[in-house]
Scaffold this motif. Structure first.
Motif, PDB file in Angstrom:
ATOM      1  N   ALA A 102       0.870  -1.174   0.000  1.00 34.95           N
ATOM      2  CA  ALA A 102       0.000   0.000   0.000  1.00 34.95           C
ATOM      3  C   ALA A 102       0.908   1.224   0.000  1.00 34.95           C
ATOM      4  O   ALA A 102       1.810   1.332   0.840  1.00 34.95           O
ATOM      5  CB  ALA A 102      -0.894   0.012   1.230  1.00 34.95           C
ATOM      6  N   VAL A 103       0.694   2.123  -0.957  1.00 38.14           N
ATOM      7  CA  VAL A 103       1.564   3.290  -1.100  1.00 38.14           C
ATOM      8  C   VAL A 103       0.789   4.547  -0.702  1.00 38.14           C
ATOM      9  O   VAL A 103      -0.081   5.009  -1.443  1.00 38.14           O
ATOM     10  CB  VAL A 103       2.124   3.407  -2.528  1.00 38.14           C
ATOM     11  N   VAL A 104       1.098   5.056   0.488  1.00 36.80           N
ATOM     12  CA  VAL A 104       0.440   6.256   1.007  1.00 36.80           C
ATOM     13  C   VAL A 104       1.113   7.468   0.376  1.00 36.80           C
ATOM     14  O   VAL A 104       2.326   7.642   0.492  1.00 36.80           O
ATOM     15  CB  VAL A 104       0.536   6.325   2.543  1.00 36.80           C
ATOM     16  N   GLY A 105       0.302   8.272  -0.305  1.00 37.46           N
ATOM     17  CA  GLY A 105       0.840   9.437  -0.987  1.00 37.46           C
ATOM     18  C   GLY A 105       1.228   9.168  -2.425  1.00 37.46           C
ATOM     19  O   GLY A 105       1.958   9.953  -3.026  1.00 37.46           O
ATOM     20  N   LEU A 106       0.744   8.060  -2.984  1.00 41.77           N
ATOM     21  CA  LEU A 106       1.029   7.744  -4.390  1.00 41.77           C
ATOM     22  C   LEU A 106       0.318   8.756  -5.285  1.00 41.77           C
ATOM     23  O   LEU A 106      -0.899   8.900  -5.235  1.00 41.77           O
ATOM     24  CB  LEU A 106       0.578   6.323  -4.721  1.00 41.77           C
ATOM     25  N   SER A 107       1.096   9.441  -6.096  1.00 41.38           N
ATOM     26  CA  SER A 107       0.561  10.460  -6.993  1.00 41.38           C
ATOM     27  C   SER A 107       0.138   9.838  -8.317  1.00 41.38           C
ATOM     28  O   SER A 107       0.767   8.890  -8.801  1.00 41.38           O
ATOM     29  CB  SER A 107       1.626  11.527  -7.261  1.00 41.38           C
ATOM     30  N   ASP A 108      -0.912  10.407  -8.919  1.00 40.47           N
ATOM     31  CA  ASP A 108      -1.307   9.958 -10.256  1.00 40.47           C
ATOM     32  C   ASP A 108      -0.511  10.686 -11.338  1.00 40.47           C
ATOM     33  O   ASP A 108      -0.681  10.423 -12.512  1.00 40.47           O
ATOM     34  CB  ASP A 108      -2.816  10.104 -10.472  1.00 40.47           C
TER      35      ASP A 108
ATOM     36  N   ARG B 130       2.068  -6.174  -6.013  1.00 36.19           N
ATOM     37  CA  ARG B 130       0.779  -5.523  -6.198  1.00 36.19           C
ATOM     38  C   ARG B 130       0.841  -4.186  -5.483  1.00 36.19           C
ATOM     39  O   ARG B 130       1.081  -4.136  -4.270  1.00 36.19           O
ATOM     40  CB  ARG B 130      -0.361  -6.356  -5.625  1.00 36.19           C
ATOM     41  N   ILE B 131       0.630  -3.123  -6.221  1.00 43.45           N
ATOM     42  CA  ILE B 131       0.659  -1.777  -5.668  1.00 43.45           C
ATOM     43  C   ILE B 131      -0.774  -1.342  -5.380  1.00 43.45           C
ATOM     44  O   ILE B 131      -1.645  -1.446  -6.242  1.00 43.45           O
ATOM     45  CB  ILE B 131       1.336  -0.796  -6.648  1.00 43.45           C
ATOM     46  N   VAL B 132      -1.010  -0.858  -4.167  1.00 46.59           N
ATOM     47  CA  VAL B 132      -2.333  -0.387  -3.759  1.00 46.59           C
ATOM     48  C   VAL B 132      -2.214   1.101  -3.437  1.00 46.59           C
ATOM     49  O   VAL B 132      -1.634   1.474  -2.424  1.00 46.59           O
ATOM     50  CB  VAL B 132      -2.844  -1.157  -2.522  1.00 46.59           C
ATOM     51  N   PRO B 133      -2.731   1.960  -4.328  1.00 45.17           N
ATOM     52  CA  PRO B 133      -2.642   3.394  -4.081  1.00 45.17           C
ATOM     53  C   PRO B 133      -3.501   3.835  -2.899  1.00 45.17           C
ATOM     54  O   PRO B 133      -4.639   3.390  -2.749  1.00 45.17           O
ATOM     55  CB  PRO B 133      -3.189   4.014  -5.376  1.00 45.17           C
ATOM     56  N   VAL B 134      -2.936   4.700  -2.057  1.00 47.87           N
ATOM     57  CA  VAL B 134      -3.699   5.332  -0.977  1.00 47.87           C
ATOM     58  C   VAL B 134      -3.604   6.837  -1.232  1.00 47.87           C
ATOM     59  O   VAL B 134      -2.589   7.467  -0.942  1.00 47.87           O
ATOM     60  CB  VAL B 134      -3.148   4.958   0.411  1.00 47.87           C
ATOM     61  N   ASN B 135      -4.656   7.342  -1.874  1.00 49.02           N
ATOM     62  CA  ASN B 135      -4.718   8.748  -2.268  1.00 49.02           C
ATOM     63  C   ASN B 135      -6.191   9.125  -2.353  1.00 49.02           C
ATOM     64  O   ASN B 135      -6.898   8.664  -3.250  1.00 49.02           O
ATOM     65  CB  ASN B 135      -4.018   8.944  -3.619  1.00 49.02           C
ATOM     66  N   PRO B 136      -6.669   9.954  -1.431  1.00 48.86           N
ATOM     67  CA  PRO B 136      -8.099  10.292  -1.416  1.00 48.86           C
ATOM     68  C   PRO B 136      -8.548  11.130  -2.616  1.00 48.86           C
ATOM     69  O   PRO B 136      -9.741  11.288  -2.830  1.00 48.86           O
ATOM     70  CB  PRO B 136      -8.262  11.081  -0.108  1.00 48.86           C
TER      71      PRO B 136
ATOM     72  N   ALA C 289      -7.772  10.466  -5.874  1.00 49.06           N
ATOM     73  CA  ALA C 289      -7.693   9.724  -7.137  1.00 49.06           C
ATOM     74  C   ALA C 289      -8.614   8.510  -7.089  1.00 49.06           C
ATOM     75  O   ALA C 289      -8.804   7.905  -6.041  1.00 49.06           O
ATOM     76  CB  ALA C 289      -6.255   9.273  -7.398  1.00 49.06           C
ATOM     77  N   GLN C 290      -9.192   8.170  -8.229  1.00 48.18           N
ATOM     78  CA  GLN C 290     -10.034   6.969  -8.348  1.00 48.18           C
ATOM     79  C   GLN C 290      -9.180   5.726  -8.546  1.00 48.18           C
ATOM     80  O   GLN C 290      -9.436   4.677  -7.957  1.00 48.18           O
ATOM     81  CB  GLN C 290     -10.998   7.113  -9.535  1.00 48.18           C
ATOM     82  N   ALA C 291      -8.180   5.843  -9.428  1.00 50.24           N
ATOM     83  CA  ALA C 291      -7.296   4.722  -9.743  1.00 50.24           C
ATOM     84  C   ALA C 291      -5.938   5.276 -10.161  1.00 50.24           C
ATOM     85  O   ALA C 291      -5.852   6.360 -10.744  1.00 50.24           O
ATOM     86  CB  ALA C 291      -7.880   3.869 -10.859  1.00 50.24           C
ATOM     87  N   ILE C 292      -4.896   4.536  -9.830  1.00 50.27           N
ATOM     88  CA  ILE C 292      -3.530   4.886 -10.226  1.00 50.27           C
ATOM     89  C   ILE C 292      -2.838   3.586 -10.606  1.00 50.27           C
ATOM     90  O   ILE C 292      -2.983   2.576  -9.909  1.00 50.27           O
ATOM     91  CB  ILE C 292      -2.765   5.586  -9.090  1.00 50.27           C
TER      92      ILE C 292
END
Length: 144
Positions: A22-28, A47-53, A55-58
């Motif tokens: 889980a990547v907190v702060g993953l930018s799109d 498996r990368i899991v974006p944590v970014n409020p 963005a819908q998907a990254i």
């Protein structure tokens, strides 16, 4: 006692045992470091899991507003946020049962480390996960 990162052998064991990050702060934004590092790790088999409020998907994966919103287990919580924002992230990582809290290069927090360690998580600070993976597992993840 001052914090010290695990040995390179232990970091290799952590990476070998981990599949979901889980990547907190993953930018799109593909030009941001968080995006480049996560894309490289995805290409290596994680498996990368974006944590970014915001963005819908990254990187082709559903983005979640917080760690608590992820509906499946996470091995590593990789953090691309400023150091002062990491203690609550460490608390969330502990609450979701993550195994490792990884604070990216330039990100350090004794408080976050103490929270995570007290909950039984491994902690790595001020290291780039992509660099460590490239050095320790140049062939990528082995799939069984």
């Amino acid at each position: 006692m001052a914090f010290s990162n695990p040995s390179r052998d232990e970091i290799k064991r952590i990476l070998e045992a981990s599949n979901t990050i889980a990547v907190v702060g993953l930018s799109d934004n593909p030009e941001r470091t968080s995006h480049m590092v996560s894309e490289a790790m995805q290409a290596k088999g994680y498996r990368i899991v974006p944590v970014n409020p915001n963005a819908q998907a990254i990187l082709g994966e559903t983005s979640y507003p917080s760690l608590r919103d992820i509906p499946f287990p996470v091995d590593i919580v990789n953090v691309f946020r400023r150091s002062e924002h990491t203690p609550p992230i460490a608390q969330e990582a502990a609450e979701i049962g993550a195994k490792t809290l990884w604070l990216q290069l330039g990100v350090e927090s004794e408080e976050a480390a103490a929270i995570a360690e007290q909950a039984g998580l491994q902690v790595i600070m001020d290291r780039c996960i992509k660099v460590e993976d490239a050095i320790l597992m140049p062939q990528g993840k082995s799939r069984s």
